[in-house]
Design an enzyme around this catalytic site. Structure first.
Site, PDB file in Angstrom:
ATOM      1  N   SER A 133       2.076  26.062  -1.070  1.00  0.00           N
ATOM      2  CA  SER A 133       3.401  25.682  -1.942  1.00  0.00           C
ATOM      3  C   SER A 133       2.324  25.330  -3.112  1.00  0.00           C
ATOM      4  O   SER A 133       1.059  25.055  -3.115  1.00  0.00           O
ATOM      5  CB  SER A 133       3.905  24.591  -1.484  1.00  0.00           C
ATOM      6  OG  SER A 133       4.709  24.220  -2.585  1.00  0.00           O
ATOM      7  N   TYR A 146       5.239  15.448   2.775  1.00  0.00           N
ATOM      8  CA  TYR A 146       5.281  16.967   2.512  1.00  0.00           C
ATOM      9  C   TYR A 146       4.088  17.470   1.598  1.00  0.00           C
ATOM     10  O   TYR A 146       3.376  18.538   2.278  1.00  0.00           O
ATOM     11  CB  TYR A 146       6.907  17.405   1.682  1.00  0.00           C
ATOM     12  CG  TYR A 146       6.670  18.723   1.165  1.00  0.00           C
ATOM     13  CD1 TYR A 146       6.740  20.053   2.211  1.00  0.00           C
ATOM     14  CD2 TYR A 146       6.498  19.254  -0.138  1.00  0.00           C
ATOM     15  CE1 TYR A 146       6.795  21.416   1.814  1.00  0.00           C
ATOM     16  CE2 TYR A 146       6.324  20.343  -0.631  1.00  0.00           C
ATOM     17  CZ  TYR A 146       6.486  21.511   0.536  1.00  0.00           C
ATOM     18  OH  TYR A 146       6.452  22.849   0.035  1.00  0.00           O
TER      19      TYR A 146
END
Length: 276
Positions: A133, A146
């Protein structure tokens, strides 16, 4: 030449579904993996082979790879896409949830790599694609666990690239930006569950609002943008090590690179509407 085989995890929706369809379009025999095969019917109708797999269950992963080898005799592409975002203040998130996020986003991906690498080494070819990401390069408030998984997967991918390269195996990192999937809404719900009350409630409200707003924005890129990047990587003779693509990915990663920490802190805090 035998037909090449690809395994795509998290294939029941979003990026995984789009990637499975794209690789099938390119002529690969594609196995689309998810915990529930009933959510893979759309892919099955298109000729993609559904595969029940839980990336937190070792027997499930071993069984899946064994089935692929028994049916096709090879594995050419592994796309580690399964993952989720569990937001909440580091103080609030139970460690069991933090561990689960690492199990899904990191250990599941690397365990599958361990399982396919012997077959790729025997072929002296193959590509492992790890979906990280832009959140593996930048950080946001209340997203610590995360971001930790994505930073970890970035580093592990770099090490794996060095180790696997001499055997003819490519390791590629895909860094999506804002993509039109269910991700933002799920992260916002988990954030409200973990930090919606207590000392971080004001921050949680602001960040959850930003996540839901970002999830619904028309600026977000479709999942096909990521699928196209993956297709480019696995068909290239010498793929790039990283592909940052999707809404906001390149400018935000570049901004993090040039701004001092405190300046980036301020920019991100303003962007998500953090209370002062």
């Amino acid at each position: 030449m035998p037909t090449k085989t690809a395994l795509v995890t998290g294939a029941s929706s979003g990026i995984g579904e789009a990637t499975a369809l794209k690789l099938h379009e390119l002529g690969y025999t594609v196995y689309g993996a998810a915990r529930r095969t009933d959510r893979l019917q759309k892919l099955a109708d298109r000729g993609i082979r559904p595969l029940a797999m839980d990336v937190t269950d070792d027997a499930s992963m071993r069984g899946g790879v064994d089935r692929i080898m028994a049916e096709t005799g090879r594995v050419d592409v592994l796309v580690n896409n399964a993952g989720y975002g569990s937001y909440g203040a580091l103080e609030d998130v139970p460690l069991d949830e933090a561990r689960r996020q690492f199990e899904v986003n990191v250990f599941g991906a690397l365990r599958l790599a361990q399982l396919v690498l012997p077959h790729m080494r025997a072929q002296h070819s193959g590509t492992v694609v790890n979906i990280t990401s832009m959140g593996g390069k930048i950080y946001t408030p209340l997203g610590g666990w995360y971001h930790g998984t994505k930073f970890a997967l970035e580093a592990l991918s770099d090490c794996l690239r060095l180790e696997a390269g001499p055997f003819g195996i490519n390791v590629v990192v895909i860094e999506p930006g804002g993509i039109a999937t269910e991700w933002g809404g799920i992260a916002a719900d988990k954030l409200k569950d973990s930090s919606g009350s207590g000392p971080y409630a004001g921050q949680a409200t602001a960040v959850a609002t930003a996540l839901r707003s970002e999830a619904g924005t028309r600026r977000n890129s479709p999942p096909s943008v990521i699928a196209d990047a993956i297709a480019k990587a696995v068909t290239a003779r010498r793929p790039r090590t990283r592909y940052a693509t999707g809404f906001g990915a390149r400018p935000l990663i570049a901004l993090r690179r040039v701004l001092p920490d405190r300046a980036f802190d301020a920019a991100i805090s303003r962007a998500v509407g953090m209370p002062r």
